[in-house]
Design a protein around this motif. Structure first.
Motif, PDB file in Angstrom:
ATOM      1  N   VAL A   4       6.252  -4.871 110.540  1.00 30.56           N
ATOM      2  CA  VAL A   4       6.465  -5.860 109.538  1.00 30.56           C
ATOM      3  C   VAL A   4       7.742  -6.363 109.263  1.00 30.56           C
ATOM      4  CG1 VAL A   4       5.555  -6.783 107.177  1.00 30.56           C
ATOM      5  CG2 VAL A   4       4.116  -5.027 108.307  1.00 30.56           C
ATOM      6  N   CYS A   5       8.042  -7.567 109.829  1.00 32.78           N
ATOM      7  CA  CYS A   5       9.553  -7.724 109.989  1.00 32.78           C
ATOM      8  C   CYS A   5       9.806  -8.983 108.697  1.00 32.78           C
ATOM      9  CB  CYS A   5       9.522  -8.555 111.322  1.00 32.78           C
ATOM     10  SG  CYS A   5      11.262  -9.073 111.453  1.00 32.78           S
ATOM     11  N   MET A   6      10.819  -8.571 107.977  1.00 37.14           N
ATOM     12  CA  MET A   6      10.868  -9.443 106.709  1.00 37.14           C
ATOM     13  C   MET A   6      12.357  -9.415 106.363  1.00 37.14           C
ATOM     14  SD  MET A   6       9.434 -12.046 105.179  1.00 37.14           S
ATOM     15  CE  MET A   6       9.495 -12.110 103.507  1.00 37.14           C
ATOM     16  N   HIS A   7      13.060  -9.505 107.403  1.00 36.11           N
ATOM     17  CA  HIS A   7      14.759  -9.386 107.160  1.00 36.11           C
ATOM     18  C   HIS A   7      15.069 -10.397 105.908  1.00 36.11           C
ATOM     19  CE1 HIS A   7      17.668 -11.719 109.656  1.00 36.11           C
ATOM     20  NE2 HIS A   7      16.520 -12.425 109.685  1.00 36.11           N
ATOM     21  N   ALA A  10      15.736  -8.943 102.684  1.00 33.98           N
ATOM     22  CA  ALA A  10      16.911  -8.080 102.425  1.00 33.98           C
ATOM     23  C   ALA A  10      18.052  -9.491 102.355  1.00 33.98           C
ATOM     24  CB  ALA A  10      17.402  -7.648 103.861  1.00 33.98           C
TER      25      ALA A  10
ATOM     26  N   CYS B  92      13.335  -4.029 109.624  1.00 27.34           N
ATOM     27  CA  CYS B  92      13.148  -4.374 111.139  1.00 27.34           C
ATOM     28  C   CYS B  92      14.659  -4.321 111.680  1.00 27.34           C
ATOM     29  CB  CYS B  92      12.665  -5.477 110.993  1.00 27.34           C
ATOM     30  SG  CYS B  92      13.528  -6.710 109.933  1.00 27.34           S
ATOM     31  N   HIS B  93      15.640  -3.839 111.126  1.00 32.24           N
ATOM     32  CA  HIS B  93      17.119  -3.932 111.743  1.00 32.24           C
ATOM     33  C   HIS B  93      17.864  -2.725 111.062  1.00 32.24           C
ATOM     34  CE1 HIS B  93      17.349  -5.946 107.850  1.00 32.24           C
ATOM     35  NE2 HIS B  93      18.612  -5.741 107.714  1.00 32.24           N
ATOM     36  N   CYS B 124      16.024  -9.885 113.923  1.00 27.45           N
ATOM     37  CA  CYS B 124      16.779  -9.663 112.835  1.00 27.45           C
ATOM     38  C   CYS B 124      18.154  -8.925 113.176  1.00 27.45           C
ATOM     39  CB  CYS B 124      15.959  -8.773 111.697  1.00 27.45           C
ATOM     40  SG  CYS B 124      14.342  -9.384 111.624  1.00 27.45           S
ATOM     41  N   TYR B 128      23.345  -9.105 112.143  1.00 21.37           N
ATOM     42  CA  TYR B 128      24.125  -7.741 111.416  1.00 21.37           C
ATOM     43  C   TYR B 128      25.112  -7.055 112.328  1.00 21.37           C
ATOM     44  CZ  TYR B 128      20.835  -8.212 107.754  1.00 21.37           C
ATOM     45  OH  TYR B 128      19.909  -8.821 106.781  1.00 21.37           O
TER      46      TYR B 128
END
Ligand SMILES: [Zn+2]
Lengths: 122, 219
Positions: A4-7, A10, B92-93, B124, B128
């Motif tokens: 599940v990707c929700m950067h 962040a 995810c990163h 993502c 960074y």
């Protein structure tokens, strides 16, 4: 994508940290609008960012604020023929001389520009 | 309604830590590579082959990023190099803070090459900075040759591109010339390597590039 990707969550958290600090320095006002400038070279989906922001501010001092995104398109300057142009569809070549030796002049921006505030309701 | 100017970068915290890391790595003369790909492209297998090939020749260390498990770190540990695992618990990163914590747990003295295996994701990690010298994007021939077009941010952010699983080229619908064309449209400066981490094909050029990199950095 398997995870599940929700950067954007962040990222929204970073924006909230910055704005909360600003709010602390101005205790007499309420933050209504947060203006963020974001270049198209930044891998962030605006809708997801807005959504993440809204869900994170619930029950915080920022709960009556909204996020306002200004999207900056990607532009470049050709090192070969000195033309300036916009980059569409991520094609990083000069449309005039076909050179790929180009310098990006916008699109990497990503900052909290300003906040719109109102005097605290007393 | 009045305005208060803020003018602060959204990723300022990450970038500050990344700058500290960058300085630390350069003081120690450690070349740092941030390896990104989709899940299943073969990053860990390539790392294993690389560790094996350069054993005794280059002093290496690995930071392993994973969403859930430490399986990859266990695989890497068999090659007797310092390895630090980061489990992101769904995130995810990797960010600079996570990398700083990880490298504080291993001894980087004398390490010439530090590999950071990022979480399997091509979106993502593009945003960074981890203090690395090179972002390396890896794609395997079992994925589409339109990968660069789908993930332009990452292909623009990377300076090196590895095509893995070349041994499968005869059996898959992957046009490597089209792939290269797609990637070069986004980033004309990309350096390409074609490897099969499974058969060892192309590994020599990749390893030579790594060795050259550690030498120009002064080791
Ligand atoms: Zn031109």
């Amino acid at each position: 994508m398997t995870s599940v990707c929700m950067h954007e969550t962040a990222i929204a958290g970073n924006i909230i940290d910055i704005v909360t600090e600003t709010g602390r320095r101005h205790p007499d006002v309420e933050i209504k609008r947060v203006r963020v400038v974001i270049g198209e070279m930044i891998a962030v989906v605006p809708e997801l960012l807005l959504h993440a922001y809204d869900s994170l501010i619930t029950d915080t001092p920022l709960q009556y604020s909204s996020l306002d995104l200004t999207i900056i398109p990607v532009t470049a300057n050709c090192s070969q023929c000195d033309a300036s142009f916009g980059i569409d569809e991520f094609e990083f070549t000069c449309p005039f001389c076909q050179s790929s030796s180009i310098q990006l002049t916008s699109g990497h921006e990503f900052y909290v520009k300003e906040v719109e505030v109102e005097p605290c309701p007393s | 309604m009045s305005i208060i100017t803020v003018e602060r970068k959204v990723l300022e915290k990450n970038d500050e830590i990344a700058a500290v890391l960058k300085k630390q790595f350069s003081d120690q003369r450690t070349v740092v590579l941030n390896l990104v790909s989709s899940p299943g492209s073969g990053k860990t297998t390539l790392l294993e082959q690389t560790l094996q090939a350069l054993q005794g020749q280059v002093r290496m260390a690995v930071v392993e990023g994973d969403v859930q498990t430490d399986n990859d770190a266990k695989r890497i540990a068999r090659y007797h190099v310092p390895v630090a695992q980061i489990v992101t618990h769904g995130a995810c990163h990797l960010d600079a803070q996570l990398v700083r914590d990880a490298v504080s747990r291993i001894d980087l003295t004398g390490v010439q090459l530090l590999f950071i295996e990022n979480v399997g994701n091509l979106v993502c990690p593009a945003s960074y900075d981890l203090g690395e010298q090179h972002k390396i994007v890896m794609v395997s021939t079992t994925e589409g040759d339109d990968k660069p077009v789908k993930y332009p941010h990452m292909f623009r952010a990377a300076d090196l591109c590895i095509l893995n699983k070349t041994d499968l080229l005869p059996y898959v619908d992957f046009d490597k010339h089209q792939f290269r064309k797609n990637a070069e449209k986004i980033n004309a400066n990309l350096l390409f390597f074609e490897v099969s981490a499974k058969t060892g094909e192309g590994l020599q050029d990749w390893c030579q590039w790594l060795v050259d990199g550690t030498q120009t950095s002064g080791n």
